[in-house]
Design a protein around this motif. Structure first.
Motif, PDB file in Angstrom:
ATOM      1  N   GLY A 121       0.888  -1.336   0.186  1.00  0.00           N
ATOM      2  CA  GLY A 121       0.087  -0.119  -0.096  1.00  0.00           C
ATOM      3  C   GLY A 121       0.906   1.157   0.035  1.00  0.00           C
ATOM      4  N   GLY A 122       0.151   2.543   0.114  1.00  0.00           N
ATOM      5  CA  GLY A 122       0.928   3.530   0.335  1.00  0.00           C
ATOM      6  C   GLY A 122       1.229   4.166  -1.296  1.00  0.00           C
ATOM      7  N   ARG A 123       1.667   5.416  -1.461  1.00  0.00           N
ATOM      8  CA  ARG A 123       2.072   6.057  -2.505  1.00  0.00           C
ATOM      9  C   ARG A 123       3.413   5.591  -3.070  1.00  0.00           C
ATOM     10  N   THR A 124       4.402   4.808  -2.470  1.00  0.00           N
ATOM     11  CA  THR A 124       5.794   4.272  -2.890  1.00  0.00           C
ATOM     12  C   THR A 124       5.302   2.941  -3.633  1.00  0.00           C
ATOM     13  N   ARG A 156       2.429   1.986  -5.064  1.00  0.00           N
ATOM     14  CA  ARG A 156       1.529   2.575  -6.193  1.00  0.00           C
ATOM     15  C   ARG A 156       2.141   3.051  -7.304  1.00  0.00           C
ATOM     16  N   VAL A 157       3.246   3.824  -6.944  1.00  0.00           N
ATOM     17  CA  VAL A 157       4.317   4.410  -7.946  1.00  0.00           C
ATOM     18  C   VAL A 157       5.482   3.188  -8.444  1.00  0.00           C
ATOM     19  N   ARG A 158       5.751   2.367  -7.633  1.00  0.00           N
ATOM     20  CA  ARG A 158       6.715   1.260  -8.058  1.00  0.00           C
ATOM     21  C   ARG A 158       5.934   0.522  -8.881  1.00  0.00           C
ATOM     22  N   GLU A 159       4.776   0.220  -8.701  1.00  0.00           N
ATOM     23  CA  GLU A 159       3.708  -0.551  -9.550  1.00  0.00           C
ATOM     24  C   GLU A 159       3.557   0.132 -10.817  1.00  0.00           C
ATOM     25  N   VAL A 186       5.746  11.238 -13.063  1.00  0.00           N
ATOM     26  CA  VAL A 186       6.616  11.284 -12.033  1.00  0.00           C
ATOM     27  C   VAL A 186       7.826  12.078 -12.600  1.00  0.00           C
TER      28      VAL A 186
END
Length: 64
Positions: free
Chosen positions: A22-25, A27-30, A59
């Motif tokens: 979860g979390g922004r990290t 989501r961005v990684r995926e 990003v």
């Protein structure tokens, strides 16, 4: 090569034991992984650019 389907890309996804869920990290990684796969399938490895992947995700391409 460009235009060829990608196979066996599961190894590109981070192991669930090594990242926090979860979390922004996460989501961005995926999103970066998905964008990289899409970009590779369109332009191929030789033409892959970090800034093109970052643009797909929305990003910055600045790296530490």
């Amino acid at each position: 090569m460009a235009g060829e389907p990608l196979q066996d890309v599961q190894h590109l996804h981070a192991d669930a034991a090594t990242v926090r869920p979860g979390g922004r990290t996460a989501r961005v990684r995926e999103a970066v992984i998905d964008a990289t796969i899409a970009e590779l399938s369109e332009v191929g490895y030789a033409a892959l650019r970090v800034d093109a992947v970052a643009e797909r995700v929305g990003v910055s391409s600045l790296r530490r």
